[in-house]
Scaffold this active site. Structure first.
Site, mmCIF file in Angstrom:
data_model
loop_
_atom_site.group_PDB
_atom_site.id
_atom_site.type_symbol
_atom_site.label_atom_id
_atom_site.label_comp_id
_atom_site.label_asym_id
_atom_site.label_seq_id
_atom_site.Cartn_x
_atom_site.Cartn_y
_atom_site.Cartn_z
ATOM 1 N N ASP A 24 7.187 5.707 -1.389
ATOM 2 C CA ASP A 24 7.566 7.100 -1.101
ATOM 3 C C ASP A 24 8.790 7.363 -0.437
ATOM 4 O O ASP A 24 8.895 8.237 0.491
ATOM 5 C CB ASP A 24 6.038 7.592 -0.373
ATOM 6 C CG ASP A 24 4.797 7.470 -1.126
ATOM 7 O OD1 ASP A 24 4.882 7.177 -2.211
ATOM 8 O OD2 ASP A 24 4.124 8.112 -0.535
ATOM 9 N N LYS A 129 1.670 8.784 -7.386
ATOM 10 C CA LYS A 129 0.359 8.710 -6.908
ATOM 11 C C LYS A 129 -0.175 10.119 -6.161
ATOM 12 O O LYS A 129 0.896 10.697 -5.550
ATOM 13 C CB LYS A 129 0.189 7.480 -5.826
ATOM 14 C CG LYS A 129 1.299 7.740 -4.686
ATOM 15 C CD LYS A 129 1.593 6.440 -3.936
ATOM 16 C CE LYS A 129 1.267 6.544 -2.241
ATOM 17 N NZ LYS A 129 1.591 7.811 -1.621
ATOM 18 N N CYS A 162 1.120 6.507 4.437
ATOM 19 C CA CYS A 162 1.097 6.024 3.111
ATOM 20 C C CYS A 162 1.283 4.432 3.132
ATOM 21 O O CYS A 162 0.581 3.673 2.234
ATOM 22 C CB CYS A 162 2.123 6.598 2.446
ATOM 23 S SG CYS A 162 1.646 8.237 1.863
HETATM 24 N N1 TIU Z 1 4.121 9.116 1.971
HETATM 25 C C1 TIU Z 1 3.395 9.429 3.269
HETATM 26 O O1 TIU Z 1 3.269 8.742 4.100
HETATM 27 N N2 TIU Z 1 3.131 10.620 3.094
HETATM 28 C C2 TIU Z 1 2.814 11.834 4.239
HETATM 29 O O2 TIU Z 1 2.221 12.695 3.884
HETATM 30 N N3 TIU Z 1 3.091 10.981 5.449
HETATM 31 C C3 TIU Z 1 3.223 11.859 6.463
HETATM 32 O O3 TIU Z 1 3.286 11.097 7.378
HETATM 33 N N4 TIU Z 1 2.915 13.065 6.674
#
Ligand code: TIU
Length: 222
Positions: A24, A129, A162
């Site tokens: 991500d 995802k 994530c």
């Molecule tokens: N990719 C991921 O960690 N999504 C989140 O929403 N992370 C946050 O820390 N908000």
């Protein structure tokens, strides 16, 4: 087997069975002016993971490791967005709404794309995802299984959300995970430390923790 110096003890991997998984690293989480910053977060804490991750990505490509990228996001019609996720945070502009870089966490939007420095190569799988974990409602497990992958080297954001969720999911599915601490980032320094400690505590209950330098050294030897 190759060895990387790590905690709680050395991590072992083979080129053919090891994949680099980058979680991500999307503009909306990482870049100044994105959704993450609009929520009041200090994105510099995530930005600093880009350069070491790029060095690891370059080395993994040179050595022929499978590289997998993930992106958190939803279909434009939001049919895969659970109501609880939509409502969480009581945000004025939340998932699916207009944001600073297009509709927030919607596939195809500018902010949903991976940052330029870590742009996937055409032959590298990108796993979209809808959840925090990269195994939930995706074909990641079959993609790794079909390539004979047993070890994952994990980079990306955010460490306690994530990255942690994915490492826990991977561990239960039989993968050994090595998390590179300078290649993962959190908006909260205390969560960064705690999330890494949780992985390597109790004899590596979820996996191993090392850093880009130690991994690059092991990769260069191989
Ligand atoms: N990719 C991921 O960690 N999504 C989140 O929403 N992370 C946050 O820390 N908000």
């Amino acid at each position: 087997m190759r060895s990387v110096a790590a905690e709680p003890y050395e991590f072992q991997f083979e080129h053919a069975s090891c994949a680099l998984v980058i979680i991500d690293m999307q503009r909306d989480f990482v870049d100044p002016g994105g959704f993450g910053e609009a929520l009041g977060n200090d994105v510099s804490l995530l930005q600093k993971a880009i350069a070491p991750t790029r060095r690891v990505l370059d080395a993994a490509r040179r050595k022929g490791l499978l590289v997998v990228h993930t992106r958190e996001g939803h279909r434009p019609d939001l049919s895969d967005l659970p109501l609880n996720k939509k409502l969480r945070g009581r945000l004025k502009n939340g998932i699916g709404d207009p944001g600073p870089m297009g509709r927030i966490l919607v596939r195809g939007e500018y902010g949903h794309e991976i940052v330029d420095a870590l742009k996937p190569a055409p032959d590298e799988p990108v796993v979209d995802k809808p959840g925090k974990g990269a195994f939930y409602a995706t074909d990641l497990d079959s993609l790794l299984h079909n390539r004979g992958i047993r070890q994952l080297v994990v980079c990306g954001v955010t460490t306690e959300v994530c990255v942690n969720t994915t490492v826990r999911e991977a561990n239960d599915r039989g993968y050994d995970c090595l998390v590179l601490e300078d290649c993962v980032g959190s908006y909260f320094p205390e969560f960064q430390a705690a999330a890494l400690n949780m992985i390597k505590a109790q004899g590596g209950i979820f996996g191993w923790v090392s850093d880009s330098q130690r991994f690059l050294k092991a990769l260069a030897r191989a």
